[in-house]
Design a protein around this motif. Sequence first.
Motif, PDB file in Angstrom:
ATOM      1  N   GLN A  28      -0.718  -8.667  -8.534  1.00 18.38           N
ATOM      2  CA  GLN A  28      -1.997  -8.221  -9.099  1.00 18.38           C
ATOM      3  C   GLN A  28      -2.821  -7.358  -8.148  1.00 18.38           C
ATOM      4  O   GLN A  28      -3.739  -6.664  -8.583  1.00 18.38           O
ATOM      5  N   PHE A  29      -2.510  -7.425  -6.851  1.00 27.44           N
ATOM      6  CA  PHE A  29      -3.332  -6.746  -5.849  1.00 27.44           C
ATOM      7  C   PHE A  29      -2.476  -5.850  -4.952  1.00 27.44           C
ATOM      8  O   PHE A  29      -1.270  -6.040  -4.842  1.00 27.44           O
ATOM      9  N   ASP A  30      -3.151  -4.899  -4.302  1.00 22.17           N
ATOM     10  CA  ASP A  30      -2.474  -4.035  -3.333  1.00 22.17           C
ATOM     11  C   ASP A  30      -2.316  -4.728  -1.984  1.00 22.17           C
ATOM     12  O   ASP A  30      -1.330  -4.509  -1.276  1.00 22.17           O
ATOM     13  N   VAL A  31      -3.330  -5.534  -1.622  1.00 30.64           N
ATOM     14  CA  VAL A  31      -3.338  -6.197  -0.318  1.00 30.64           C
ATOM     15  C   VAL A  31      -3.794  -7.644  -0.489  1.00 30.64           C
ATOM     16  O   VAL A  31      -4.782  -7.903  -1.186  1.00 30.64           O
ATOM     17  N   LEU A  32      -3.079  -8.564   0.151  1.00 31.16           N
ATOM     18  CA  LEU A  32      -3.524  -9.951   0.255  1.00 31.16           C
ATOM     19  C   LEU A  32      -3.803 -10.226   1.727  1.00 31.16           C
ATOM     20  O   LEU A  32      -2.928 -10.041   2.572  1.00 31.16           O
TER      21      LEU A  32
END
Length: 212
Positions: free
Chosen positions: A83-87
Amino acid sequence: MSARIITIAQQKGGAGKTTLAAHLAVAWAKAGRSVALLDIDPQASITAWADIRRALPDAPEQPDIRALTGWRVAGEVDKLKKQFDVLVIDSPPHAETEARVAVRVADLVVVPVQPSPMDLWATQATLDLARQEKTDVLLVLNRVPPRANLADVMEQAAAKLGVKLAKTRLGNRVALAAALLDGKGIAETAPSSVAGREIAALAKEIYKAAKN
């Protein structure tokens, strides 16, 4: 989408782990990336900062800040990386289960360290944990005083430990703490300041190093 997973880890206290996690997460969000910031540190400093941030009249939507208990980390990361580009994971200051999981799931472990050989030696437990989990490490010199001449010494010491030292170094900047007290990151309060430029440069360097 598959996020770049970056764990900020340091078992030695006072190195600026949580401060770095918050400022990097905001920097990536301001650069246009979708970012989740996961707080699994029992001290919950990120969560306290998030409470201030959410109370702002113009509360930013990014980064998405969540508090997790250790046993949930692997499953949550597996879900969020789609869902995200960066965690960004702010890990606990110990080598127990939660920290081990945070290191295991990461593409890169970022370890802040103050420019002192003794501080570098004290990071050995964190480096050992990353080696056990076969995760790449990037050391970041933090709170570097003006005219510090230890950079070459630290680079040589890091090489002896078999770890890479980031090219970008962070000075001892009061503005970083001030921004957090306001519920923000330096990329929001003073992006053109020295501290803002340092965090922006480091965010770019880490993002590239964490390519999965």
